[in-house]
Scaffold this motif. Sequence first.
Motif, PDB file in Angstrom:
ATOM      1  N   ALA A 302       0.864  -1.180   0.000  1.00 13.52           N
ATOM      2  CA  ALA A 302       0.000   0.000   0.000  1.00 13.52           C
ATOM      3  C   ALA A 302       0.903   1.232   0.000  1.00 13.52           C
ATOM      4  CB  ALA A 302      -0.904  -0.004   1.230  1.00 13.52           C
ATOM      5  N   HIS A 303       0.304   2.400  -0.188  1.00  8.88           N
ATOM      6  CA  HIS A 303       1.114   3.615  -0.295  1.00  8.88           C
ATOM      7  C   HIS A 303       2.017   3.842   0.924  1.00  8.88           C
ATOM      8  CE1 HIS A 303       2.220   7.374  -2.121  1.00  8.88           C
ATOM      9  NE2 HIS A 303       1.719   8.112  -1.136  1.00  8.88           N
ATOM     10  N   PRO A 304       1.525   3.643   2.161  1.00  8.77           N
ATOM     11  CA  PRO A 304       2.406   3.870   3.319  1.00  8.77           C
ATOM     12  C   PRO A 304       3.431   2.748   3.550  1.00  8.77           C
ATOM     13  CG  PRO A 304       0.070   4.103   3.909  1.00  8.77           C
ATOM     14  CD  PRO A 304       0.133   3.422   2.581  1.00  8.77           C
ATOM     15  N   SER A 305       3.315   1.637   2.811  1.00  9.69           N
ATOM     16  CA  SER A 305       4.171   0.476   3.084  1.00  9.69           C
ATOM     17  C   SER A 305       5.650   0.768   2.936  1.00  9.69           C
ATOM     18  CB  SER A 305       3.805  -0.687   2.154  1.00  9.69           C
ATOM     19  OG  SER A 305       2.483  -1.120   2.332  1.00  9.69           O
ATOM     20  N   PHE A 306       5.988   1.783   2.139  1.00  9.82           N
ATOM     21  CA  PHE A 306       7.389   2.104   1.895  1.00  9.82           C
ATOM     22  C   PHE A 306       7.996   2.959   3.008  1.00  9.82           C
ATOM     23  CE2 PHE A 306       5.206   1.529  -2.157  1.00  9.82           C
ATOM     24  CZ  PHE A 306       6.039   0.667  -2.840  1.00  9.82           C
ATOM     25  N   THR A 307       7.175   3.348   3.995  1.00 13.43           N
ATOM     26  CA  THR A 307       7.608   4.318   5.011  1.00 13.43           C
ATOM     27  C   THR A 307       7.341   3.808   6.417  1.00 13.43           C
ATOM     28  OG1 THR A 307       5.517   5.512   5.312  1.00 13.43           O
ATOM     29  CG2 THR A 307       6.840   6.096   3.384  1.00 13.43           C
ATOM     30  N   ASP A 308       7.781   4.606   7.400  1.00 16.58           N
ATOM     31  CA  ASP A 308       7.547   4.254   8.798  1.00 16.58           C
ATOM     32  C   ASP A 308       6.095   4.450   9.208  1.00 16.58           C
ATOM     33  OD1 ASP A 308      10.218   3.625   9.046  1.00 16.58           O
ATOM     34  OD2 ASP A 308      10.778   5.613   9.771  1.00 16.58           O
ATOM     35  N   GLY A 313       2.095   2.146  11.914  1.00 17.80           N
ATOM     36  CA  GLY A 313       0.650   1.972  11.834  1.00 17.80           C
ATOM     37  C   GLY A 313       0.227   0.522  11.971  1.00 17.80           C
ATOM     38  N   GLU A 314       0.974  -0.369  11.328  1.00 13.74           N
ATOM     39  CA  GLU A 314       0.641  -1.792  11.438  1.00 13.74           C
ATOM     40  C   GLU A 314       0.763  -2.272  12.881  1.00 13.74           C
ATOM     41  OE1 GLU A 314       3.134  -5.398  10.071  1.00 13.74           O
ATOM     42  OE2 GLU A 314       1.809  -4.977   8.358  1.00 13.74           O
ATOM     43  N   GLN A 315       1.783  -1.795  13.588  1.00 11.76           N
ATOM     44  CA  GLN A 315       1.954  -2.182  14.999  1.00 11.76           C
ATOM     45  C   GLN A 315       0.819  -1.652  15.872  1.00 11.76           C
ATOM     46  OE1 GLN A 315       6.167  -1.622  16.404  1.00 11.76           O
ATOM     47  NE2 GLN A 315       6.530  -1.179  14.240  1.00 11.76           N
ATOM     48  N   LEU A 316       0.201  -0.561  15.426  1.00  6.99           N
ATOM     49  CA  LEU A 316      -0.946  -0.009  16.161  1.00  6.99           C
ATOM     50  C   LEU A 316      -2.251  -0.693  15.773  1.00  6.99           C
ATOM     51  CD1 LEU A 316      -0.105   3.809  16.011  1.00  6.99           C
ATOM     52  CD2 LEU A 316      -0.195   2.374  18.066  1.00  6.99           C
ATOM     53  N   GLY A 317      -2.188  -1.622  14.815  1.00  2.00           N
ATOM     54  CA  GLY A 317      -3.391  -2.328  14.398  1.00  2.00           C
ATOM     55  C   GLY A 317      -4.138  -1.675  13.267  1.00  2.00           C
ATOM     56  N   LEU A 318      -3.535  -0.706  12.607  1.00  2.00           N
ATOM     57  CA  LEU A 318      -4.197  -0.021  11.500  1.00  2.00           C
ATOM     58  C   LEU A 318      -4.065  -0.837  10.210  1.00  2.00           C
ATOM     59  CD1 LEU A 318      -2.894   3.560  12.293  1.00  2.00           C
ATOM     60  CD2 LEU A 318      -5.180   2.647  12.747  1.00  2.00           C
ATOM     61  N   GLY A 321      -4.523  -1.849   3.848  1.00  2.00           N
ATOM     62  CA  GLY A 321      -4.891  -2.569   2.635  1.00  2.00           C
ATOM     63  C   GLY A 321      -3.747  -3.340   2.007  1.00  2.00           C
ATOM     64  N   ALA A 322      -2.598  -3.356   2.683  1.00  2.00           N
ATOM     65  CA  ALA A 322      -1.454  -4.101   2.155  1.00  2.00           C
ATOM     66  C   ALA A 322      -1.570  -5.575   2.523  1.00  2.00           C
ATOM     67  CB  ALA A 322      -0.157  -3.533   2.715  1.00  2.00           C
ATOM     68  N   THR A 323      -1.059  -6.430   1.654  1.00  2.00           N
ATOM     69  CA  THR A 323      -0.970  -7.858   1.970  1.00  2.00           C
ATOM     70  C   THR A 323       0.468  -8.261   2.284  1.00  2.00           C
ATOM     71  OG1 THR A 323      -0.792  -8.366  -0.401  1.00  2.00           O
ATOM     72  CG2 THR A 323      -2.983  -8.463   0.588  1.00  2.00           C
ATOM     73  N   THR A 324       1.408  -7.427   1.915  1.00  2.00           N
ATOM     74  CA  THR A 324       2.803  -7.638   2.305  1.00  2.00           C
ATOM     75  C   THR A 324       3.024  -6.984   3.656  1.00  2.00           C
ATOM     76  OG1 THR A 324       3.616  -7.711   0.029  1.00  2.00           O
ATOM     77  CG2 THR A 324       5.203  -7.102   1.722  1.00  2.00           C
ATOM     78  N   PRO A 325       3.526  -7.710   4.659  1.00  2.00           N
ATOM     79  CA  PRO A 325       3.735  -7.107   5.989  1.00  2.00           C
ATOM     80  C   PRO A 325       4.618  -5.872   5.908  1.00  2.00           C
ATOM     81  CG  PRO A 325       4.003  -9.490   6.078  1.00  2.00           C
ATOM     82  CD  PRO A 325       3.890  -9.132   4.629  1.00  2.00           C
ATOM     83  N   ALA A 326       4.372  -4.922   6.800  1.00  2.00           N
ATOM     84  CA  ALA A 326       5.087  -3.646   6.754  1.00  2.00           C
ATOM     85  C   ALA A 326       6.588  -3.835   6.924  1.00  2.00           C
ATOM     86  CB  ALA A 326       4.545  -2.711   7.831  1.00  2.00           C
ATOM     87  N   ALA A 327       7.004  -4.757   7.780  1.00  2.00           N
ATOM     88  CA  ALA A 327       8.435  -4.976   7.981  1.00  2.00           C
ATOM     89  C   ALA A 327       9.081  -5.478   6.699  1.00  2.00           C
ATOM     90  CB  ALA A 327       8.665  -5.969   9.119  1.00  2.00           C
ATOM     91  N   THR A 333      12.151  -1.981   0.378  1.00  2.00           N
ATOM     92  CA  THR A 333      12.475  -0.596   0.048  1.00  2.00           C
ATOM     93  C   THR A 333      13.938  -0.294   0.329  1.00  2.00           C
ATOM     94  OG1 THR A 333      10.209   0.065   0.605  1.00  2.00           O
ATOM     95  CG2 THR A 333      11.853   1.803   0.464  1.00  2.00           C
ATOM     96  N   ALA A 334      14.385  -0.645   1.532  1.00  2.00           N
ATOM     97  CA  ALA A 334      15.767  -0.353   1.927  1.00  2.00           C
ATOM     98  C   ALA A 334      16.767  -1.063   1.023  1.00  2.00           C
ATOM     99  CB  ALA A 334      15.993  -0.752   3.379  1.00  2.00           C
ATOM    100  N   ALA A 335      16.481  -2.315   0.662  1.00  2.00           N
ATOM    101  CA  ALA A 335      17.426  -3.088  -0.153  1.00  2.00           C
ATOM    102  C   ALA A 335      17.620  -2.464  -1.525  1.00  2.00           C
ATOM    103  CB  ALA A 335      16.929  -4.525  -0.288  1.00  2.00           C
ATOM    104  N   TYR A 336      16.536  -2.064  -2.166  1.00  2.00           N
ATOM    105  CA  TYR A 336      16.650  -1.523  -3.521  1.00  2.00           C
ATOM    106  C   TYR A 336      17.173  -0.085  -3.523  1.00  2.00           C
ATOM    107  CZ  TYR A 336      14.808  -5.680  -5.663  1.00  2.00           C
ATOM    108  OH  TYR A 336      14.674  -6.979  -6.098  1.00  2.00           O
ATOM    109  N   VAL A 337      16.781   0.701  -2.546  1.00  2.00           N
ATOM    110  CA  VAL A 337      17.316   2.067  -2.453  1.00  2.00           C
ATOM    111  C   VAL A 337      18.822   2.012  -2.190  1.00  2.00           C
ATOM    112  CG1 VAL A 337      17.299   4.194  -1.096  1.00  2.00           C
ATOM    113  CG2 VAL A 337      15.134   3.107  -1.742  1.00  2.00           C
ATOM    114  N   ARG A 338      19.209   1.151  -1.263  1.00  2.00           N
ATOM    115  CA  ARG A 338      20.631   1.014  -0.927  1.00  2.00           C
ATOM    116  C   ARG A 338      21.436   0.527  -2.140  1.00  2.00           C
ATOM    117  NH1 ARG A 338      19.769  -2.039   3.091  1.00  2.00           N
ATOM    118  NH2 ARG A 338      20.322  -4.043   2.168  1.00  2.00           N
TER     119      ARG A 338
END
Length: 708
Positions: A302-308, A313-318, A321-327, A333-338
């Motif tokens: 989802a759009h926020p999945s690339f960010t903190d 938000g996922e840890q808060l239970g929000l 709409g993503a199916t890939t876990p936030a972690a 994101t970090a691997a490809y940016v790096r």
Amino acid sequence: MRIKSITVITALTLALTPSSASADPALTLAKPTGDQPVGTTSLYLKDTSRPDPWVPSVPYRELMVSLFYPAVSSQGPKKQFMTEAEAKAVFDEAGVTGVPPSVLTTVHTDAVVDGRPAGRGLPLIVLSPGFKRPRAELTSLAEDLASHGTAVAVVDHTYENVATTFPDGRVTGCAACGNHDDAFWQKLQRGRAKDVSFVLDSLTRSKWASLVDASRIGMAGHSVGGASTIDAMVTDPRIKAGIDIDGTTDDPLLAPGLDRPFLFLGRAGTYTPGTGVESGTWQRDWDQLKGWKRWLVVAGMAHPSFTDIGLVGEQLGLDFGATTPAARGQAVTAAYVRAFFDQHLNGRAQPLLDQPSSHYPEVSFAMTSTPYLPAPTGDRPVGSASVYLKDTSRPDPWVPSVPYRELMVSLFYPASSSQGPKTQYLTAAESAALLKDSGLSVPPDLLTTMVTNSVAGARPAGHGLPLVVLSPGYTKPRATLTALAEDLASHGYAVAVVGHTYENAGQSFPDGRFAGCASCDVPHDGAFWEKLELGRAADVSFVLDSLTRSKWTSLVDPARIGMAGHSVGGASTLPTMVADARIKAGMDIDGTTHTGLNPPGLSRPFMFLGHQLGETACTAGDPTWERDWAQLTGWKRWAEVKGAQHASFTDVGLVGDELGVDYGATTSALRAQEIARAYVNAFFDRHLRGEARPVLDSPGYPEVSFCH
């Protein structure tokens, strides 16, 4: 209106399930993956050369920047994720209730406040957050980059996020929030470009100047921060490489475009080419990107999945709409940016950027400026060698003044190691010849940079291997069957791909000579195609004579030889088998057969594999296949692949897909290649190795139909 709705959707995603939120005090960010401690400091910057673009009564532009860097020690107080005022503004804007804002002030971070920097002359990456989002949303990414030896400046664009806290205690709100039309987004992106240039001016003229290498500066951002990267690079040549993370570009990139490296990284559901207006903005700008470039999409994000925001938000239970876990989203994101900045700022080649990786199956390469071949599916490393052969028993059929027939053969085989220089796909002359008149706006030597998977000159592993000879389509060099050849070799086959001289766009010889397509000047009537197929049969028999009487003799088992080919290369398999009993099994991949199979026919195993010609499977088959099918008296199959086209079964289709060329297929070339590899491997496993392969008894793919 699309542009207006993007911001609304981005904001509302935080409030999808606020009632399910739970105030867990142990909220954490992603742990940095590098081996260096991270330090951070907050910088207050004031640009007196311009008024604030959103509050013109303020005669200057104020910015807050978080600077992250490798530190001497990990000991000391850790950075606060957000201030109380910033956290409250984030929750209020998103409509989250029932959770105290203080939970965001205590999120665990890993950067030591004002830690002593370690090193100097580091590459610098500027990060720009999404609209309404504070700079804190990119903390995990910044910490990770810093832990790998990079300085990172994360910019808060004042009045463009819900809250920015200044050292004197002031908190500014979102003056830019309101109605958002095209002009607004263009103003926003261009204003951010000015902010970034001012940050670069400030850092390179301050006490931090020695920390950074002003010749190695990159930029990335999320959402509108990513879209602004293009604007910043256009106006500031100091930025050598850039990334847009999930940001629709509303300020078009105009000619002459941008010739520095650029990466698009976004959600598969939004930014897969051809899916909608958002991906359309990337396609528009893609065409103006003239340097190294990649377009990658990530499934399940989802759009926020690339960010903190997504991580916390996922840890808060929000629910975003993503199916890939936030972690996992953060790790991708970090691997490809790096990897991107490691390659383009540090000059260290990153295979992760060459082709899809089994470590990150969520990531698909939508388009690329450097074509690649899919990795082989077998478990053995692959080696290759170029073999020059000269048949003095006959003149060249196309240039009779040459009293012999010269051939180039690419030999692929299981190798003892995967280490070493990869095989060059084509020479510069071959690449230019193949791309000539293609209509592609690409450098003529593009295919010299094609990423292959085989090691040039590697030491072979094994001996007495089954041998498969591959013959390419007319005008196509032998390299266009490399993906298939590498795959077969990875499963334990020796594979000889034949370059039929003067029958392809161009072929280079070891002594530097180049042979063009002499046969292209001959009228292409029925007699021409028969001559072509019979000539290829003679070529293949000579290749078998040569390989079984050379230094490669011990590599192959002369009792287990098969042949396959594409187009006329596939069609020539039948006359080759008729003329040479050493070939025990053959395949025709999408090739009309011009030389008819006559009685008594052929009793050895044979398979036709082609693209579906009609709307309904098996209703409009190739009439030449029907003619020859009746003369095949041994084991036989006829399979069609729905959605494929003629080029789909070769590297031509793969390159076409990677460069965004529409050649009429509805099934991707990567999928068609997967299917072709599966059937070619299974066919030869069965008939050269005696191993049962169920995929030959009933179609194992929904796109495949067995016609006979």
